[in-house]
Motif scaffolding. Structure first.
Motif, PDB file in Angstrom:
ATOM      1  N   ASN A  55     -75.642 -13.181  11.781  1.00  0.00           N
ATOM      2  CA  ASN A  55     -73.736 -12.975  11.160  1.00  0.00           C
ATOM      3  C   ASN A  55     -73.294 -12.454   9.825  1.00  0.00           C
ATOM      4  O   ASN A  55     -72.583 -11.387  10.332  1.00  0.00           O
ATOM      5  CB  ASN A  55     -73.444 -14.435  11.728  1.00  0.00           C
ATOM      6  CG  ASN A  55     -71.596 -14.505  12.458  1.00  0.00           C
ATOM      7  OD1 ASN A  55     -71.361 -12.881  12.861  1.00  0.00           O
ATOM      8  ND2 ASN A  55     -71.220 -14.908  12.399  1.00  0.00           N
TER       9      ASN A  55
ATOM     10  N   GLN B  18     -74.132  -8.916   9.680  1.00  0.00           N
ATOM     11  CA  GLN B  18     -74.135  -7.532  11.533  1.00  0.00           C
ATOM     12  C   GLN B  18     -72.439  -7.607  11.596  1.00  0.00           C
ATOM     13  O   GLN B  18     -71.808  -6.185  11.288  1.00  0.00           O
ATOM     14  CB  GLN B  18     -74.094  -8.285  12.482  1.00  0.00           C
ATOM     15  CG  GLN B  18     -75.706  -8.307  13.510  1.00  0.00           C
ATOM     16  CD  GLN B  18     -76.627  -9.582  14.081  1.00  0.00           C
ATOM     17  OE1 GLN B  18     -75.829 -10.066  14.582  1.00  0.00           O
ATOM     18  NE2 GLN B  18     -77.319  -8.801  14.828  1.00  0.00           N
ATOM     19  N   GLN B  19     -71.634  -8.371  10.690  1.00  0.00           N
ATOM     20  CA  GLN B  19     -69.809  -8.387  10.841  1.00  0.00           C
ATOM     21  C   GLN B  19     -70.319  -7.173   9.238  1.00  0.00           C
ATOM     22  O   GLN B  19     -69.279  -6.281   9.664  1.00  0.00           O
ATOM     23  CB  GLN B  19     -69.578  -9.351  10.383  1.00  0.00           C
ATOM     24  CG  GLN B  19     -70.012 -10.655  11.475  1.00  0.00           C
ATOM     25  CD  GLN B  19     -68.125 -11.196  11.420  1.00  0.00           C
ATOM     26  OE1 GLN B  19     -67.303 -11.330  11.104  1.00  0.00           O
ATOM     27  NE2 GLN B  19     -68.335 -12.722  12.082  1.00  0.00           N
ATOM     28  N   TRP B  20     -70.224  -7.086   8.409  1.00  0.00           N
ATOM     29  CA  TRP B  20     -70.782  -6.027   7.377  1.00  0.00           C
ATOM     30  C   TRP B  20     -71.002  -4.471   7.879  1.00  0.00           C
ATOM     31  O   TRP B  20     -69.890  -3.859   7.940  1.00  0.00           O
ATOM     32  CB  TRP B  20     -71.674  -6.682   6.112  1.00  0.00           C
ATOM     33  CG  TRP B  20     -71.269  -5.734   5.310  1.00  0.00           C
ATOM     34  CD1 TRP B  20     -70.478  -5.404   4.410  1.00  0.00           C
ATOM     35  CD2 TRP B  20     -72.818  -5.186   3.648  1.00  0.00           C
ATOM     36  NE1 TRP B  20     -70.790  -4.580   2.965  1.00  0.00           N
ATOM     37  CE2 TRP B  20     -71.927  -4.427   2.690  1.00  0.00           C
ATOM     38  CE3 TRP B  20     -74.340  -4.907   4.523  1.00  0.00           C
ATOM     39  CZ2 TRP B  20     -72.265  -3.415   2.147  1.00  0.00           C
ATOM     40  CZ3 TRP B  20     -74.739  -4.210   3.316  1.00  0.00           C
ATOM     41  CH2 TRP B  20     -74.114  -3.004   2.640  1.00  0.00           C
ATOM     42  N   LYS B  21     -72.169  -4.731   8.689  1.00  0.00           N
ATOM     43  CA  LYS B  21     -72.356  -3.544   8.920  1.00  0.00           C
ATOM     44  C   LYS B  21     -71.396  -3.096   9.961  1.00  0.00           C
ATOM     45  O   LYS B  21     -70.787  -1.893  10.366  1.00  0.00           O
ATOM     46  CB  LYS B  21     -74.088  -3.415  10.282  1.00  0.00           C
ATOM     47  CG  LYS B  21     -74.565  -2.669  10.466  1.00  0.00           C
ATOM     48  CD  LYS B  21     -75.616  -2.206  11.415  1.00  0.00           C
ATOM     49  CE  LYS B  21     -76.044  -1.631  12.000  1.00  0.00           C
ATOM     50  NZ  LYS B  21     -77.153  -1.345  12.900  1.00  0.00           N
ATOM     51  N   THR B  22     -70.863  -3.803  11.090  1.00  0.00           N
ATOM     52  CA  THR B  22     -69.653  -3.840  11.406  1.00  0.00           C
ATOM     53  C   THR B  22     -68.715  -2.643  10.922  1.00  0.00           C
ATOM     54  O   THR B  22     -68.058  -1.877  11.375  1.00  0.00           O
ATOM     55  CB  THR B  22     -69.455  -4.557  12.789  1.00  0.00           C
ATOM     56  OG1 THR B  22     -69.930  -5.286  13.160  1.00  0.00           O
ATOM     57  CG2 THR B  22     -67.714  -3.937  13.975  1.00  0.00           C
ATOM     58  N   ASN B  23     -68.102  -3.542  10.122  1.00  0.00           N
ATOM     59  CA  ASN B  23     -67.028  -2.895   9.107  1.00  0.00           C
ATOM     60  C   ASN B  23     -67.235  -1.597   8.327  1.00  0.00           C
ATOM     61  O   ASN B  23     -67.114  -0.947   7.060  1.00  0.00           O
ATOM     62  CB  ASN B  23     -66.502  -4.074   8.347  1.00  0.00           C
ATOM     63  CG  ASN B  23     -65.782  -4.924   9.033  1.00  0.00           C
ATOM     64  OD1 ASN B  23     -64.792  -4.608   9.333  1.00  0.00           O
ATOM     65  ND2 ASN B  23     -66.162  -6.469   9.180  1.00  0.00           N
TER      66      ASN B  23
END
Length: 517
Positions: free
Chosen positions: A417, A420-425
């Motif tokens: 998680n 994936q959030q780091w990638k989204t940002n």
């Protein structure tokens, strides 16, 4: 190695797991090839042992260019090494070594781990603050009496006497002491501070783990404080886990630490243990990593290189037989070895990944179960040290941010998680800092992921995502770590299915304090 005629192995005294395996392999190569030169170099090592291992070869001693170091031992056995180190650092700072060199030389203080370093830094800062607070007093006696009284009131156990200050005629000129910690979990911008030159007159006091022993050199160190302890990773075959424990350093380590004071000028090393302890209670050299670590990777590597009988392999210091057999058992239950101890096809695939055998197995199972994209991230996240950090004074704030990432079913899913959030940002470092995540560790995760993806492509593994099928990912993890399975016994308490060892949830786990099982 056919294209090479000379190999140099440096820092041989560190005796890491890989160098020990390499010694054994190169010994076989050297016996077969007369044209190959092997040069082994080290700053502090038992040269005779190495010469004997390679067949009584010649050895050369090259004098170094370091400056003279005075080594001072403690007169009495030290009970609390943190307190003794703080006292010694203050004494150096306040007294000075020579009146002419009042501010000359920074201090390097060794500590076993992060916790000790933080306590030492806090105590040092508090004590120096006290000294400066009362510096304005006119007479030394009045100054000393006031400090002693203030310390008594605050219950700080550092006794000061007028003798401590008499060595310095100009005690009023005492300038601040810059206390700088360094350990692996510290953000990289704070780590870099120890290399920056302090403003004129301000003395640096670097408090470090044993990374400052060999791996990095800080200029301007003239005083070394050595409490005589370090942390070592030791494999406990009964539990099947590595644990970091505090041990006394060896004589070789102690000499290496003292040498840090003589890099740029002559210096002084203060050892917070007695000469008797040094001579009779410390090992000559530290226990090689190969004798205190899990050997599953080594066994897998040697099997792939065609070494059939591991007990006959030339180790400089043979590991305990129990450790080898334990590792072979672990590889057998993972399906990497067959019943005769030979490599299986699954084992051959596992060798290609530079990972622990269970993680390699996880990658192989993921390709079959169709969730390799997610497992690739999880394995990469597990390959770096902790990604979350809790800065002093902001613990609650960092815990609150961390909880937002928690996936109640699994810590592995929590890591997925976060990535994936780091990638989204947009792989943002600012986002990491806002959420108390090590940006440097996350960049490393991304590097590891791309390297593992290359290896998976070479192995013709398809990288496919399981989408929202998170149970498949958890099945994959179970397929690799089933030998760590534990059965629920009470609230938050488990017992290991195979060994019956009691286990507890770690406070940083996503499952900790859930209220239901």
């Amino acid at each position: 190695l056919d294209t090479y005629s000379c190999i140099i192995m440096d820092e041989a005294h560190e005796r890491s797991l890989n160098t020990d395996v390499l010694f054994g392999l190169l010994r076989d190569v050297v016996t077969r090839r007369r044209d190959l030169k092997l040069i082994v170099t080290s700053a502090t090592m038992d040269a005779e042992k190495f010469c004997h291992f390679f067949g009584n070869v010649p050895n050369y001693t090259i004098p170094g260019r370091t400056f003279a170091v005075d080594i001072l031992f403690s007169k009495n056995v030290v009970e609390d090494y943190v307190e003794a180190a703080v006292k010694q650092a203050l004494q150096i700072h306040v007294q000075g070594r020579k009146e002419s060199l009042w501010f000359a030389g920074d201090i390097l203080c060794f500590m076993p781990g992060q916790e000790d370093i933080e306590v030492t830094c806090d105590t040092l800062t508090e004590h120096t603050y006290l000294i400066y607070k009362f510096q304005a007093f006119a007479s030394i006696r009045q100054f000393v009496n006031t400090v002693s009284y203030a310390i008594k009131c605050r219950k700080i156990s550092y006794s000061m006497t007028s003798h401590d200050y008499s060595a310095s005629r100009s005690w009023k000129m005492l300038l601040p002491l810059a206390v700088l910690p360094i350990y692996s979990q510290l953000p990289s911008d704070l780590q870099a501070k120890i290399f920056q030159k302090a403003p004129d007159g301000i003395r640096k006091c670097v408090v470090a783990t044993n990374i400052a022993e060999t791996s990095l050199t800080v200029d301007g160190i003239a005083f070394v404080i050595d409490p005589g302890f370090c942390k070592l990773k030791v494999f406990n075959s009964r539990i099947g886990m590595d644990s970091l424990s505090v041990f006394p350093v060896s004589q070789a380590n102690a000499n290496q630490r003292s040498g840090r004071a003589g890099r740029t000028e002559s210096g002084v090393a203060y050892r917070l243990y007695t000469l008797n302890q040094y001579k009779h209670e410390m090992l000559l050299a530290s226990v090689p990593e190969i004798q205190r670590t899990n050997l599953a990777n080594v066994v897998l590597l040697l099997k792939s290189l065609g070494v059939q009988d591991l007990l006959k392999f030339h180790f400089m210091d043979p590991p305990p037989q129990d450790n080898i057999l334990n590792s072979m058992y672990q590889l057998w239950i993972l399906g990497a070895l067959d019943n005769t101890g030979a490599l299986t096809s699954c084992g051959r695939s596992m060798v290609e990944f530079p990972l622990d055998p269970p993680l390699s197995k996880m990658m192989i199972v993921a390709a079959e179960m169709g969730c390799s994209a997610e497992i690739l991230i999880i394995v990469s996240m597990l390959s770096v040290p902790a990604i979350f950090y809790r800065p002093t004074g902001r613990e609650e704030e960092s815990d609150t941010k961390r909880e937002k990432f928690s996936v109640p079913e699994s810590d592995h899913m929590t890591l997925l998680n976060v990535y994936q959030q780091w990638k989204t940002n947009g792989y943002s470092a600012t986002w990491c800092n806002d959420h108390f995540i090590h940006a440097k560790a996350m960049r490393k995760v991304r590097e590891v992921r791309s390297q593992l993806k290359e290896i998976a492509d070479q192995q013709k593994m398809k990288i496919v995502s399981a989408g929202n099928e998170w149970d498949v990912i958890r099945k994959c993890i179970c397929a690799a770590y089933f030998h760590h399975a534990a059965r629920l016994k009470g609230i938050g308490e488990y017992v290991n299915v195979r060994t019956g060892m009691p286990c507890h949830l770690h406070p940083t786990s996503s499952l900790f304090g859930m209220g239901f099982t």
